[in-house]
Design an enzyme around this catalytic site. Structure first.
Site, PDB file in Angstrom:
ATOM      1  N   LYS A 222      20.499  17.440  17.503  1.00 21.42           N
ATOM      2  CA  LYS A 222      22.005  17.160  17.529  1.00 21.42           C
ATOM      3  C   LYS A 222      22.493  16.888  18.904  1.00 21.42           C
ATOM      4  CE  LYS A 222      22.919  19.438  13.371  1.00 21.42           C
ATOM      5  NZ  LYS A 222      23.200  20.484  12.888  1.00 21.42           N
TER       6      LYS A 222
ATOM      7  N   GLN B 183      26.358  25.827  12.737  1.00 20.35           N
ATOM      8  CA  GLN B 183      24.847  25.582  11.982  1.00 20.35           C
ATOM      9  C   GLN B 183      24.917  26.563  11.002  1.00 20.35           C
ATOM     10  OE1 GLN B 183      22.961  23.221  12.787  1.00 20.35           O
ATOM     11  NE2 GLN B 183      21.475  23.892  10.995  1.00 20.35           N
TER      12      GLN B 183
ATOM     13  N   ASP C  30      31.303  18.419   9.252  1.00 22.74           N
ATOM     14  CA  ASP C  30      30.232  18.713   8.398  1.00 22.74           C
ATOM     15  C   ASP C  30      30.599  18.396   6.859  1.00 22.74           C
ATOM     16  OD1 ASP C  30      27.430  19.537   8.714  1.00 22.74           O
ATOM     17  OD2 ASP C  30      28.516  21.614   9.498  1.00 22.74           O
TER      18      ASP C  30
HETATM   19  N1  GUN Z   1      21.958  23.518   7.997  1.00 21.83           N
HETATM   20  C1  GUN Z   1      21.114  22.549   7.283  1.00 21.83           C
HETATM   21  N2  GUN Z   1      21.859  21.511   7.210  1.00 21.83           N
HETATM   22  C2  GUN Z   1      23.169  21.553   7.822  1.00 21.83           C
HETATM   23  C3  GUN Z   1      24.215  20.712   8.029  1.00 21.83           C
HETATM   24  O1  GUN Z   1      24.242  19.582   7.440  1.00 21.83           O
HETATM   25  N3  GUN Z   1      25.278  21.301   8.641  1.00 21.83           N
HETATM   26  C4  GUN Z   1      25.230  22.599   9.145  1.00 21.83           C
HETATM   27  N4  GUN Z   1      26.262  23.089   9.966  1.00 21.83           N
HETATM   28  N5  GUN Z   1      24.241  23.586   9.050  1.00 21.83           N
HETATM   29  C5  GUN Z   1      23.071  22.953   8.258  1.00 21.83           C
END
Ligand code: GUN
Length: 295
Positions: free
Chosen positions: A53, A97, A120
């Site tokens: 990211k 996350q 998100d």
């Molecule tokens: N963990 C796995 N996929 C995601 C996601 O799309 N966003 C977040 N914040 N955590 C994740």
């Protein structure tokens, strides 16, 4: 018939190029979109997502504020960091996350994120807005699935979509998004899950299958009709002694067999995976535009 393999990396690269141009245009107006990322603990998969990211932000010109907390960090510490980012005008999007360590109440943390920075799309306010068809941040992986279908020219209007899996992150939102009355949606959606009797009965009727069960080989060739479009959201590690790291990644679909019957299919890796971060970048740019009153 052997399916056309959908190149998620290419679709993702195309969207990132579009976003790069948007970010450059925003910079001319003195606006730099910013993403705040919080990772708690050392989970290897989460660490690699978060690094990807950060790299992606840098590539397209998004400012990224990266925060690592130790696995023992308290919920209060995490909430304080979220509050700081909520108040920071340089931050347009906040990503905590998941999964979080067991001692932290995930729902409380998601609720603490300012819904206007919830890139998100996990805050109940955004989930609710999506549900009633108001403008909202759409969760990244299902939004990526919808973009793949759109950009591959797959007709969803009137199509029978069978979603396998009812997670909050993929199954439920993608079922909702594809059943909305709008372009790139308007499908008849069946949502299957672990309580479904005779899964194959449903998947055999599908024009489009979205596999998001979290188990390898959930969808096998005998479960699909000829010409089906298959979107595989699964990412599963299976042991593989021939690989240096001892495992390989597979989706939820028996790819080699199903591709012989399908018209279109996403591979794993290289299908839906790259789209998740791309749609996060999209939401962050969108949030910066909204914060500055730009359509
Ligand atoms: N963990 C796995 N996929 C995601 C996601 O799309 N966003 C977040 N914040 N955590 C994740």
């Amino acid at each position: 018939m052997s399916a056309k393999i959908i190149d998620g990396k290419q679709i993702s690269a195309d969207i990132r190029e579009e976003l790069k141009a948007e970010v450059a245009a925003l910079k001319e107006k003195g606006i730099v979109p910013g993403l705040g990322v919080i990772l708690v603990g050392e989970d290897p998969a989460s660490r690699s997502y978060v690094s990807a990211k950060e790299k992606a932000c840098e590539n397209i010109g998004i400012y990224s504020d990266d925060n690592r907390l130790p696995a023992e960090a308290s919920q209060e510490e995490l909430l304080a960091l979220v509050a700081k980012m909520n108040a920071d005008p340089k931050i347009n999007g906040i990503l905590v996350q998941l999964p979080l360590p067991k001692h932290i109440d995930e729902a409380a943390v998601l609720l603490a994120i300012d819904p206007d920075k919830d890139v998100d799309g996990f805050h109940p306010m955004n989930v609710g807005k999506m549900m009633v068809g108001e403008e909202a941040f759409l969760p990244c992986t299902p939004h990526g699935v919808v973009q793949i279908l759109l950009r591959e020219g797959v007709e969803t209007a009137g199509a029978h979509v069978v979603v396998v899996g009812r997670s909050n992150i993929v199954g439920k939102p993608v079922a909702n998004m594809l059943s909305r009355k709008k372009a790139g949606a308007n499908a008849t959606v069946t949502l299957c899950h672990t309580g479904t009797k005779d899964l194959a009965h449903h998947t055999r009727q599908a024009d489009i299958i979205i596999a998001a069960s979290g188990w390898p080989n959930t969808i096998t060739a005998d479960m699909v009709k000829d010409g089906v479009v298959v979107i595989d959201v699964g990412v599963n590690r299976v042991e593989d002694a021939s690989r240096e790291r001892g495992y390989r990644l597979v989706g939820d679909v028996d790819f080699d067999a199903v591709k012989e019957k399908a018209a279109l299919i996403t591979p794993v890796p290289g299908g839906v995976g790259p789209m998740t971060i791309t749609m996060l970048l999209f939401n962050t740019v969108d949030s910066a535009k909204r914060a500055n009153g730009i359509d």
